[in-house]
Design a protein around this motif. Sequence first.
Motif, PDB file in Angstrom:
ATOM      1  N   HIS A 142      14.925   0.702  17.135  1.00 16.30           N
ATOM      2  CA  HIS A 142      15.985   1.394  17.871  1.00 16.30           C
ATOM      3  C   HIS A 142      16.123   0.733  19.243  1.00 16.30           C
ATOM      4  O   HIS A 142      15.127   0.343  19.862  1.00 16.30           O
TER       5      HIS A 142
ATOM      6  N   ALA B 215      23.915  -1.623  20.870  1.00 13.63           N
ATOM      7  CA  ALA B 215      22.502  -1.730  21.230  1.00 13.63           C
ATOM      8  C   ALA B 215      22.319  -2.448  22.569  1.00 13.63           C
ATOM      9  O   ALA B 215      21.509  -2.017  23.405  1.00 13.63           O
TER      10      ALA B 215
ATOM     11  N   TYR C 139      24.260   4.766  17.243  1.00 11.83           N
ATOM     12  CA  TYR C 139      22.994   5.198  17.832  1.00 11.83           C
ATOM     13  C   TYR C 139      23.188   6.434  18.696  1.00 11.83           C
ATOM     14  O   TYR C 139      24.225   6.596  19.354  1.00 11.83           O
TER      15      TYR C 139
END
Length: 338
Positions: A80, A131, A151
Amino acid sequence: MTSFGYTLMTEQRGPRDLVADAVAAERAGFDFEVMSDHYLPWLDEMGHAPYAWSVLGAVANATDRVGLMTYVTCPTTRYHPAVVAQKAATVALLAEGRFTLGLGSGENLNEHVVGRGWPSADVRQEMLDEAVAIIASLLAGGYVTVDGSHYRVDSAKLWDRPDTGVPIAVAVSGEQSVKRYAPVADAMVGVEPDPELVQGWDDAGGTELPKIGQQPVSWGPDRAAAVDRAHALFRWFAGGWKVNAELPGTAGFAAATRFVRPDDVAGAIPCGPDVAAHVEAVRPFVDAGYTHVALVQVGGETQPEFIEFARAQLLPALREEYGQSKGPAIRVRPATHH
């Protein structure tokens, strides 16, 4: 003027050996060191895949001069992005400002292991965009909350991070990725020595920023043995990155490269003891405008001998041919860029 680096290739070396190689490469005079971040090797014959971030912590503590960098980490599936930011900040502190976070869209080979599948190329690019923004925000400080397309981040904050930030380098391969990242990244990672890629990066806002490339070599006293080693361990290299990003495991790479001949590999990778051939191999990157070139020596067991060869012969020859000055240091742009 070019900086020359050493590649800590996790796919062909165990963790303790990687740390020893990092120390030796620094003493030999390499300017920087890059580390791959893989869960699996490309081929079974390579034989290794330790966790890069644990090794980076040890390398940061064992060295004191060379720049360090991931080449590259994929922050989209296996990790992540909030966790990548924390790892990068910690390594940067251990390295006392010598670390650059290299990011890219990754390969199925490493990312499929968490069982989330492998998205299409356009979705992977969207995921990388999101990201990178999350990582940059966390590295800038303060609490971060994101409800994105790919996300979620809930009140995350990095409590230990360098006040000066962590430089972010992003791998690019074409016009779209260049235009996307040249205005915001701190450095460019290129998959091939394409002068149009470098020019496009400069035109899109990346002028004067470092451009970082990588060139495999298969040094050894016997050229035939060096060719055989390169073929056995690096024939996957012939597939190109678009193909390499899609294959899911070592068996796939073995099958896809079964018709690659030793001469094919030797045509792309300099093999043997000839210093001039290794010097010439980096010329396309230098001529294209790359400021940093990391060398990858093929063969885990050959690393100590290669590093000594680099100290005594190769690095002096490279600097005589391409200049003594190092390329620009990799630093964070002013705070407004991310």
